[in-house]
Structures are given as C-alpha cells and as structure tokens.
Design a protein around this motif. Structure first.
Motif, PDB file in Angstrom:
ATOM      1  N   SER A 215     -23.265  22.488  64.624  1.00  0.00           N
ATOM      2  CA  SER A 215     -23.597  23.751  64.258  1.00  0.00           C
ATOM      3  C   SER A 215     -24.532  24.548  65.187  1.00  0.00           C
ATOM      4  O   SER A 215     -24.825  25.694  64.934  1.00  0.00           O
ATOM      5  N   LEU A 216     -25.170  23.860  66.114  1.00  0.00           N
ATOM      6  CA  LEU A 216     -26.214  24.461  67.158  1.00  0.00           C
ATOM      7  C   LEU A 216     -25.419  25.082  68.018  1.00  0.00           C
ATOM      8  O   LEU A 216     -26.125  25.923  69.092  1.00  0.00           O
ATOM      9  N   ALA A 217     -24.118  24.899  68.393  1.00  0.00           N
ATOM     10  CA  ALA A 217     -23.429  25.403  69.403  1.00  0.00           C
ATOM     11  C   ALA A 217     -23.236  26.982  69.347  1.00  0.00           C
ATOM     12  O   ALA A 217     -23.400  27.686  68.411  1.00  0.00           O
ATOM     13  N   ARG A 218     -23.556  27.745  70.499  1.00  0.00           N
ATOM     14  CA  ARG A 218     -23.497  29.048  70.559  1.00  0.00           C
ATOM     15  C   ARG A 218     -22.038  29.403  71.064  1.00  0.00           C
ATOM     16  O   ARG A 218     -21.948  29.916  72.299  1.00  0.00           O
ATOM     17  N   ARG A 219     -21.139  29.476  70.061  1.00  0.00           N
ATOM     18  CA  ARG A 219     -19.775  29.731  70.686  1.00  0.00           C
ATOM     19  C   ARG A 219     -19.434  30.924  71.129  1.00  0.00           C
ATOM     20  O   ARG A 219     -18.872  31.354  71.958  1.00  0.00           O
ATOM     21  N   GLU A 220     -20.493  32.147  70.634  1.00  0.00           N
ATOM     22  CA  GLU A 220     -20.449  33.453  71.515  1.00  0.00           C
ATOM     23  C   GLU A 220     -20.575  33.665  72.884  1.00  0.00           C
ATOM     24  O   GLU A 220     -20.154  34.354  73.712  1.00  0.00           O
ATOM     25  N   ARG A 221     -21.025  32.479  73.532  1.00  0.00           N
ATOM     26  CA  ARG A 221     -21.558  32.247  74.947  1.00  0.00           C
ATOM     27  C   ARG A 221     -20.127  31.789  75.556  1.00  0.00           C
ATOM     28  O   ARG A 221     -20.307  31.591  76.751  1.00  0.00           O
ATOM     29  N   GLY A 222     -19.265  31.176  75.130  1.00  0.00           N
ATOM     30  CA  GLY A 222     -18.009  30.925  75.453  1.00  0.00           C
ATOM     31  C   GLY A 222     -17.861  29.421  75.798  1.00  0.00           C
ATOM     32  O   GLY A 222     -18.951  28.899  75.624  1.00  0.00           O
ATOM     33  N   ASN A 223     -16.662  28.883  75.986  1.00  0.00           N
ATOM     34  CA  ASN A 223     -16.506  27.394  76.167  1.00  0.00           C
ATOM     35  C   ASN A 223     -17.484  26.874  77.083  1.00  0.00           C
ATOM     36  O   ASN A 223     -17.814  25.581  76.832  1.00  0.00           O
ATOM     37  N   THR A 224     -17.982  27.471  78.148  1.00  0.00           N
ATOM     38  CA  THR A 224     -18.655  26.730  79.343  1.00  0.00           C
ATOM     39  C   THR A 224     -20.123  26.478  78.887  1.00  0.00           C
ATOM     40  O   THR A 224     -20.598  25.357  79.233  1.00  0.00           O
ATOM     41  N   LEU A 225     -20.608  27.461  78.299  1.00  0.00           N
ATOM     42  CA  LEU A 225     -22.139  27.573  77.875  1.00  0.00           C
ATOM     43  C   LEU A 225     -22.390  26.947  76.447  1.00  0.00           C
ATOM     44  O   LEU A 225     -23.660  26.870  76.181  1.00  0.00           O
ATOM     45  N   ALA A 226     -21.314  26.988  75.597  1.00  0.00           N
ATOM     46  CA  ALA A 226     -21.762  26.877  74.154  1.00  0.00           C
ATOM     47  C   ALA A 226     -22.400  25.725  73.769  1.00  0.00           C
ATOM     48  O   ALA A 226     -23.296  26.142  72.947  1.00  0.00           O
ATOM     49  N   LEU A 227     -22.250  24.486  74.231  1.00  0.00           N
ATOM     50  CA  LEU A 227     -22.751  23.336  73.945  1.00  0.00           C
ATOM     51  C   LEU A 227     -24.141  23.022  74.285  1.00  0.00           C
ATOM     52  O   LEU A 227     -24.736  21.965  73.992  1.00  0.00           O
ATOM     53  N   TYR A 228     -24.568  23.838  75.355  1.00  0.00           N
ATOM     54  CA  TYR A 228     -25.901  23.500  75.980  1.00  0.00           C
ATOM     55  C   TYR A 228     -26.912  24.006  75.387  1.00  0.00           C
ATOM     56  O   TYR A 228     -27.441  25.038  75.873  1.00  0.00           O
ATOM     57  N   VAL A 229     -27.058  23.709  74.162  1.00  0.00           N
ATOM     58  CA  VAL A 229     -28.310  24.197  73.159  1.00  0.00           C
ATOM     59  C   VAL A 229     -28.905  22.774  72.764  1.00  0.00           C
ATOM     60  O   VAL A 229     -28.388  21.848  72.202  1.00  0.00           O
ATOM     61  N   PHE A 230     -30.222  22.922  72.697  1.00  0.00           N
ATOM     62  CA  PHE A 230     -31.196  21.702  72.499  1.00  0.00           C
ATOM     63  C   PHE A 230     -32.482  22.555  71.676  1.00  0.00           C
ATOM     64  O   PHE A 230     -32.978  23.250  72.077  1.00  0.00           O
ATOM     65  N   ARG A 231     -32.816  21.694  70.620  1.00  0.00           N
ATOM     66  CA  ARG A 231     -33.812  22.095  69.687  1.00  0.00           C
ATOM     67  C   ARG A 231     -34.714  21.106  69.842  1.00  0.00           C
ATOM     68  O   ARG A 231     -34.226  19.689  69.241  1.00  0.00           O
ATOM     69  N   VAL A 232     -35.911  21.226  70.207  1.00  0.00           N
ATOM     70  CA  VAL A 232     -36.759  20.032  70.299  1.00  0.00           C
ATOM     71  C   VAL A 232     -38.092  20.514  69.262  1.00  0.00           C
ATOM     72  O   VAL A 232     -38.592  21.558  69.645  1.00  0.00           O
ATOM     73  N   ASP A 233     -38.365  19.734  68.545  1.00  0.00           N
ATOM     74  CA  ASP A 233     -39.403  19.758  67.584  1.00  0.00           C
ATOM     75  C   ASP A 233     -40.576  18.593  68.094  1.00  0.00           C
ATOM     76  O   ASP A 233     -40.230  17.128  68.345  1.00  0.00           O
ATOM     77  N   TYR A 234     -41.716  19.119  68.238  1.00  0.00           N
ATOM     78  CA  TYR A 234     -42.952  18.297  68.336  1.00  0.00           C
ATOM     79  C   TYR A 234     -44.143  18.682  67.500  1.00  0.00           C
ATOM     80  O   TYR A 234     -44.497  19.578  67.503  1.00  0.00           O
ATOM     81  N   ARG A 235     -44.340  17.751  66.387  1.00  0.00           N
ATOM     82  CA  ARG A 235     -45.495  17.913  65.609  1.00  0.00           C
ATOM     83  C   ARG A 235     -45.317  19.305  64.993  1.00  0.00           C
ATOM     84  O   ARG A 235     -46.316  19.929  64.613  1.00  0.00           O
ATOM     85  N   GLY A 236     -43.951  19.869  64.498  1.00  0.00           N
ATOM     86  CA  GLY A 236     -43.984  20.866  63.883  1.00  0.00           C
ATOM     87  C   GLY A 236     -43.955  22.264  64.843  1.00  0.00           C
ATOM     88  O   GLY A 236     -43.347  23.342  64.400  1.00  0.00           O
ATOM     89  N   ALA A 237     -43.869  21.978  65.944  1.00  0.00           N
ATOM     90  CA  ALA A 237     -43.798  22.951  67.035  1.00  0.00           C
ATOM     91  C   ALA A 237     -42.201  22.806  67.321  1.00  0.00           C
ATOM     92  O   ALA A 237     -41.681  21.757  67.823  1.00  0.00           O
ATOM     93  N   ILE A 238     -41.481  23.779  67.143  1.00  0.00           N
ATOM     94  CA  ILE A 238     -40.059  23.769  67.416  1.00  0.00           C
ATOM     95  C   ILE A 238     -39.636  24.660  68.489  1.00  0.00           C
ATOM     96  O   ILE A 238     -39.891  26.044  68.318  1.00  0.00           O
ATOM     97  N   VAL A 239     -38.862  24.337  69.570  1.00  0.00           N
ATOM     98  CA  VAL A 239     -38.379  25.283  70.555  1.00  0.00           C
ATOM     99  C   VAL A 239     -36.843  25.035  70.714  1.00  0.00           C
ATOM    100  O   VAL A 239     -36.542  24.014  70.278  1.00  0.00           O
ATOM    101  N   THR A 240     -36.170  26.158  71.117  1.00  0.00           N
ATOM    102  CA  THR A 240     -34.654  25.732  71.117  1.00  0.00           C
ATOM    103  C   THR A 240     -34.593  26.352  72.791  1.00  0.00           C
ATOM    104  O   THR A 240     -34.812  27.351  73.081  1.00  0.00           O
ATOM    105  N   LEU A 241     -33.684  25.495  73.406  1.00  0.00           N
ATOM    106  CA  LEU A 241     -33.397  25.671  74.731  1.00  0.00           C
ATOM    107  C   LEU A 241     -32.022  25.915  74.897  1.00  0.00           C
ATOM    108  O   LEU A 241     -31.159  25.160  74.245  1.00  0.00           O
ATOM    109  N   THR A 242     -31.664  26.860  75.771  1.00  0.00           N
ATOM    110  CA  THR A 242     -30.166  27.371  76.179  1.00  0.00           C
ATOM    111  C   THR A 242     -29.954  27.450  77.557  1.00  0.00           C
ATOM    112  O   THR A 242     -30.881  27.772  78.423  1.00  0.00           O
TER     113      THR A 242
END
Length: 173
Positions: free
Chosen positions: A90-117
């Motif tokens: 569900s994190l995939a960004r399908r609107e970015r197309g097949n080439t980029l859609a799956l390169y999504v990462f959510r990293v949580d560190y002690r309640g701080a959350i970042v999403t990297l695309t």
C-alpha cells in the motif's frame, strides 16, 4: 556520499560500508543493496548526527520486496530478524508509474517518521520491464545483470540527497 553508515548498538558504535552490505547480500541484487544503503544514509542524516541513532530502534516499511533491499536493511538495523521490517504494497506510489512506484520507504525512529521516495533518473524503464518479465531468457538474464550493476553504480556515485526525496511525517518534540 558517505563512506559508511554509522549506528549504535547498546552504546557500541558500528560502521557499515556498501561493500559490507554487498558481501552480506551476495551478487544477486547490487541495485537493491545500493537503494537501501542510500535510504539509510538519508534517513540517518535526518534522525541525528553520525553514530547517534540506535540501530534497534529503527522501523522500516517499504513497498519494495527485493532481496538486496531487505538484506541491506537487515545488516545495518537487524529489523528483519527482530520484526521491525515490513513489505507493504500500500506504500507504492502507483501514480509515479511502474518504474518508480515501488521505491518508497517509510522509516520510523523513536516516533520520528520520514518517507523517502526515489527521484527520477536512477531506475531506468528497461530495468523495471526486464525485472518484471516472468520468462526471461539467458540473454535477458545477462542484460538484467548489467542493468542491476549500472543502477547500483548510478545510485552509489550520487549523494543520498540527490537520489531520494524526504517527506517528514513526524519529528519528535
């Protein structure tokens, strides 16, 4: 580009290089290893100074199910073994197309959350198409091996800030 990822483990400083991650994973997916390495480089920079992040407090979720990605995160964070690593389509960004859609990462560190695309230009369409192809020939496999290494070289020769965008979802007080 950082020469190593530095984290702590119960007050012990640990340094991991890209070469360490490649040795741990093996030769199958150098591009995936490179992507996870750059994600961690970028995220660790957001969460604190070098060596100030406790590896066992990092929680990772991604839409990318590749073995190189998984193994690089495991080496540095131990998140796979300890149940803090999740593949979530569900994190995939399908609107970015097949080439980029799956390169999504959510990293949580002690309640701080970042999403990297991923930014454009690091994953080429030919790689994405060939990687998804179900009945690859020997020629396809050879080409895919070349494309994996080219992607790894592109990713690793660039600063993490130019490879991945960061969306800050939550930062601690």
């Amino acid at each position: 580009m950082t020469s190593s990822l530095t984290v702590t483990d119960h007050e012990t400083t640990l340094d991991f290089t890209y070469e360490d991650a490649l040795r741990y994973h093996g030769p199958q997916a150098p591009g995936g290893v490179a992507h996870a390495y750059k994600v961690l480089e970028r995220a660790l920079g957001v969460f604190g100074g070098e060596g100030s992040v406790e590896r066992r407090d990092l929680v990772v979720a991604t839409s990318h199910a590749g073995p190189g990605v998984r193994d690089a995160f495991e080496l540095v964070t131990r998140a796979v073994t300890e149940g803090r690593y999740t593949v979530d389509s569900s994190l995939a960004r399908r609107e970015r197309g097949n080439t980029l859609a799956l390169y999504v990462f959510r990293v949580d560190y002690r309640g701080a959350i970042v999403t990297l695309t991923i930014r454009e230009g690091f994953v080429v369409e030919e790689f994405s198409t060939l990687a998804r192809k179900g009945d690859r020939t020997a020629e396809d496999e050879s080409r895919l091996t070349v494309l994996k290494q080219e992607m790894a070289d592109r990713v690793m020769s660039s600063p993490a800030e130019s490879v991945y965008d960061v969306e800050v979802d939550t930062l601690p007080d």
